[in-house]
Design a protein around this motif. Structure first.
Motif, PDB file in Angstrom:
ATOM      1  N   GLU A  65      16.340  13.231 -33.323  1.00 37.02           N
ATOM      2  CA  GLU A  65      17.679  13.442 -32.767  1.00 37.02           C
ATOM      3  C   GLU A  65      18.477  14.462 -33.569  1.00 37.02           C
ATOM      4  OE1 GLU A  65      16.231  10.506 -33.246  1.00 37.02           O
ATOM      5  OE2 GLU A  65      15.902  10.066 -31.100  1.00 37.02           O
ATOM      6  N   ALA A  66      18.056  14.727 -34.796  1.00 40.34           N
ATOM      7  CA  ALA A  66      18.758  15.710 -35.617  1.00 40.34           C
ATOM      8  C   ALA A  66      18.663  17.115 -35.042  1.00 40.34           C
ATOM      9  CB  ALA A  66      18.211  15.694 -37.045  1.00 40.34           C
TER      10      ALA A  66
ATOM     11  N   TYR B 141      19.438  17.987 -32.216  1.00 37.59           N
ATOM     12  CA  TYR B 141      20.672  18.195 -31.458  1.00 37.59           C
ATOM     13  C   TYR B 141      21.875  18.301 -32.395  1.00 37.59           C
ATOM     14  CZ  TYR B 141      17.678  16.343 -27.735  1.00 37.59           C
ATOM     15  OH  TYR B 141      16.638  16.118 -26.858  1.00 37.59           O
ATOM     16  N   GLU B 142      21.942  17.393 -33.355  1.00 36.30           N
ATOM     17  CA  GLU B 142      23.091  17.347 -34.254  1.00 36.30           C
ATOM     18  C   GLU B 142      23.144  18.572 -35.161  1.00 36.30           C
ATOM     19  OE1 GLU B 142      24.962  17.075 -37.876  1.00 36.30           O
ATOM     20  OE2 GLU B 142      22.840  16.545 -37.852  1.00 36.30           O
TER      21      GLU B 142
ATOM     22  N   ARG C 243      29.402  22.012 -27.905  1.00 33.04           N
ATOM     23  CA  ARG C 243      30.171  20.767 -27.968  1.00 33.04           C
ATOM     24  C   ARG C 243      31.638  21.008 -28.313  1.00 33.04           C
ATOM     25  NH1 ARG C 243      25.381  18.799 -30.815  1.00 33.04           N
ATOM     26  NH2 ARG C 243      26.381  19.251 -32.812  1.00 33.04           N
TER      27      ARG C 243
ATOM     28  N   GLU D 149      32.605  21.750 -31.339  1.00 34.37           N
ATOM     29  CA  GLU D 149      32.792  21.157 -32.651  1.00 34.37           C
ATOM     30  C   GLU D 149      33.715  22.035 -33.500  1.00 34.37           C
ATOM     31  OE1 GLU D 149      29.761  20.034 -36.279  1.00 34.37           O
ATOM     32  OE2 GLU D 149      29.108  19.593 -34.227  1.00 34.37           O
TER      33      GLU D 149
END
Length: 285
Positions: free
Chosen positions: A196-197, A199-200, A209, A211
């Motif tokens: 999942e990292a 994506y992060e 996003r 951010e």
């Protein structure tokens, strides 16, 4: 805003360059080295930290020494550092060690005749991904987790140079699977643990996003015949970076492969001159 620093950098100047290896960090009892290329002359001069490529799993600080020397000879300290490699050191270890390397370089700037208030970042391939995340998240607690006596907490970077960079590791991963580039597929899976990292820790998705990230002035250099990174991916990143409010320049090199500017040649000369001119505009030369 990132105003020009008072330090100057002259793309037409030519200084003799000396280099030295220094230990900037020790991990698990082993030293991590940094090669510092320093122009011989008066200072202080601007500084640049470069993160090396190698699909996060291979490579070392000396891989782009040709570029480092060419940038240093116009009047800039250029430091190239080693860091822990995947799979033994997965994400975000490289980012944390690079964040520390920025802070270490600022703390020791006077030893190299450098200006700690004017430090840029550069990275090639996966090293570009590393330096982008370092620059965009300079105060992230995970990135700033390493500390040492005498080393401050300011990991901000004044400008960025992204060379054939993995700006979107997920998009590159999906392309590599379709292209049958198994080495790139496996290296991405080895680095992003847990998965999942991907994506992060993804500069493109961070922009998508919305951010809240730092956005130093950026130049992206990319060959259109890159067999590791389709050129449309970094081109889109530069466009999104600009739309998000950052300054981004994108320079395409028709027919050039991955890592083309690491060896002498006409297109390497053009790439070096673009980098030199970009730095000069950022630091007031």
């Amino acid at each position: 805003m990132y105003p020009p620093a008072m330090t100057e950098y002259d793309p037409t100047a030519r200084y003799d360059v000396v280099s030295q290896d220094v230990e900037y960090l020790r991990i698990d009892g082993e030293p991590l080295l940094m090669t510092v290329y320093r122009p011989v002359g008066e200072g202080p001069v601007p500084m640049l930290l470069r993160a090396h490529g190698g699909a996060w799993n291979t490579g070392d600080r000396l891989g782009a020494s040709f570029i480092d020397t060419q940038l240093a000879e116009c009047g800039m300290v250029v430091a190239a550092h080693d860091f822990g490699l995947a799979p033994a050191y997965p994400y975000p270890t490289q980012i944390a060690q690079t964040n520390f390397a920025v802070r270490w370089l600022k703390a020791h700037a006077s030893e190299f005749n450098g200006d700690p208030s004017c430090v840029g970042g550069a990275g090639d391939s996966s090293g570009g991904h590393t330096i982008l995340l370092t620059a965009m998240r300079p105060r992230d607690p995970r990135c700033a987790a390493i500390s040492a006596d005498g080393v401050g907490d300011d990991a901000t970077l004044s400008f960025l140079i992204a060379l054939w960079t993995i700006v979107d590791p997920l998009a590159r991963y999906e392309w590599a699977k379709g292209a049958g580039a198994e080495r790139l597929v496996h290296s991405t899976e080895a680095y992003f643990q847990p998965w999942e990292a991907v994506y992060e820790g993804n500069p493109q998705e961070m922009l998508d996003r919305g951010e809240d990230v730092a956005m130093p002035p950026l130049i992206v250099l990319q060959g259109t015949a890159d067999g590791n990174i389709p050129h449309e991916i970094p081109q889109r990143f530069a466009e999104c970076y600009a739309r998000a409010g950052g300054h981004a320049e994108y320079e395409a090199f028709p027919g050039m492969p991955h890592s083309f500017a690491r060896e002498p040649g006409p297109e390497s000369d053009r790439a070096i001159e673009l980098m030199r001119s970009f730095v000069a505009r950022q630091v007031g030369g």
